[in-house]
Design a protein around this motif. Sequence first.
Motif, PDB file in Angstrom:
ATOM      1  N   GLU A  36       0.697  -1.418   0.129  1.00 19.38           N
ATOM      2  CA  GLU A  36      -0.291   0.135   0.309  1.00 19.38           C
ATOM      3  C   GLU A  36       0.769   1.459   0.251  1.00 19.38           C
ATOM      4  OE1 GLU A  36      -2.639  -0.650   3.152  1.00 19.38           O
ATOM      5  OE2 GLU A  36      -4.071  -1.825   2.420  1.00 19.38           O
ATOM      6  N   ALA A  37       2.203   1.047   0.756  1.00 19.18           N
ATOM      7  CA  ALA A  37       2.741   2.012   0.930  1.00 19.18           C
ATOM      8  C   ALA A  37       3.400   3.103  -0.093  1.00 19.18           C
ATOM      9  CB  ALA A  37       4.065   2.335   1.512  1.00 19.18           C
ATOM     10  N   ALA A  38       3.907   1.362  -1.411  1.00 17.36           N
ATOM     11  CA  ALA A  38       4.536   1.639  -2.640  1.00 17.36           C
ATOM     12  C   ALA A  38       3.630   2.266  -3.479  1.00 17.36           C
ATOM     13  CB  ALA A  38       4.998   0.241  -3.294  1.00 17.36           C
ATOM     14  N   VAL A  39       1.834   1.977  -3.874  1.00 16.87           N
ATOM     15  CA  VAL A  39       0.967   2.318  -4.596  1.00 16.87           C
ATOM     16  C   VAL A  39       0.297   3.485  -4.081  1.00 16.87           C
ATOM     17  CG1 VAL A  39      -1.962   2.624  -4.569  1.00 16.87           C
ATOM     18  CG2 VAL A  39       0.089  -0.357  -4.466  1.00 16.87           C
ATOM     19  N   VAL A  40       0.983   4.312  -2.930  1.00 19.81           N
ATOM     20  CA  VAL A  40       0.786   5.720  -3.008  1.00 19.81           C
ATOM     21  C   VAL A  40       1.705   6.195  -3.591  1.00 19.81           C
ATOM     22  CG1 VAL A  40       0.819   7.081  -0.448  1.00 19.81           C
ATOM     23  CG2 VAL A  40      -0.817   5.420  -0.615  1.00 19.81           C
ATOM     24  N   ASN A  41       2.985   5.968  -3.152  1.00 19.10           N
ATOM     25  CA  ASN A  41       4.176   6.209  -4.013  1.00 19.10           C
ATOM     26  C   ASN A  41       4.378   6.222  -5.226  1.00 19.10           C
ATOM     27  OD1 ASN A  41       5.192   7.718  -1.123  1.00 19.10           O
ATOM     28  ND2 ASN A  41       6.567   5.792  -0.479  1.00 19.10           N
ATOM     29  N   ASN A  42       3.392   5.643  -5.686  1.00 18.41           N
ATOM     30  CA  ASN A  42       3.367   5.991  -7.496  1.00 18.41           C
ATOM     31  C   ASN A  42       4.396   4.907  -7.548  1.00 18.41           C
ATOM     32  OD1 ASN A  42       0.550   6.835  -7.338  1.00 18.41           O
ATOM     33  ND2 ASN A  42       2.250   8.834  -8.086  1.00 18.41           N
ATOM     34  N   ASP A  43       5.221   3.945  -7.216  1.00 21.51           N
ATOM     35  CA  ASP A  43       6.099   2.750  -7.437  1.00 21.51           C
ATOM     36  C   ASP A  43       5.712   2.115  -8.279  1.00 21.51           C
ATOM     37  OD1 ASP A  43       9.055   2.261  -8.359  1.00 21.51           O
ATOM     38  OD2 ASP A  43       9.477   2.506  -5.980  1.00 21.51           O
ATOM     39  N   ALA A  44       5.607   1.896  -8.833  1.00 27.24           N
ATOM     40  CA  ALA A  44       5.274   0.644  -9.679  1.00 27.24           C
ATOM     41  C   ALA A  44       5.750  -0.969  -9.526  1.00 27.24           C
ATOM     42  CB  ALA A  44       4.378   0.514 -10.984  1.00 27.24           C
ATOM     43  N   THR A  45       6.795  -0.648  -9.714  1.00 24.61           N
ATOM     44  CA  THR A  45       8.046  -1.882  -9.699  1.00 24.61           C
ATOM     45  C   THR A  45       8.315  -2.673  -8.235  1.00 24.61           C
ATOM     46  OG1 THR A  45      10.079  -0.570  -9.385  1.00 24.61           O
ATOM     47  CG2 THR A  45       9.871  -1.047 -11.743  1.00 24.61           C
ATOM     48  N   ALA A  46       8.936  -1.374  -6.820  1.00 29.72           N
ATOM     49  CA  ALA A  46       7.916  -1.336  -6.070  1.00 29.72           C
ATOM     50  C   ALA A  46       6.777  -2.489  -5.636  1.00 29.72           C
ATOM     51  CB  ALA A  46       8.412  -0.309  -4.915  1.00 29.72           C
TER      52      ALA A  46
END
Length: 88
Positions: A36-46
Motif C-alpha cells: 500500500e505504501a508503494a502504491v501511495v508513492n506511485n512506485d510500480a516496480t516496488a
Amino acid sequence: MPNIKSAIKRVKTTEKRNAQNNMVKSDMRTAVKKVEAAVVNNDATAATGTYADAARKLDKAAAKGLIHKNAAARKKSRLMKKMNSLNA
C-alpha cells in the motif's frame, strides 16, 4: 496457574502457538502495508515486488487458519486493484 501436568503442558503449548501465530499475522500485515505504501508513492516496480511477498504471506496465513481463505482472497484482490490503478 494449573496444577495438573497436562494442563501445565497445554498452557506452554498455547503460549508457543500464540507467539508463532502473532508473528505470522504481523509479517502478513507488514507486507500488505508495504504494498500500500508503494502504491501511495506511485512506485510500480516496488509495488509488484512487494505484492508477490504479501500474496504469499496472505496465503500462508489462510492455510494455517489465521485468517479465512476468502479474507485472504479479498485482501489480495484489493491490493491488485490498487496496483492496477497505478498503470491506468
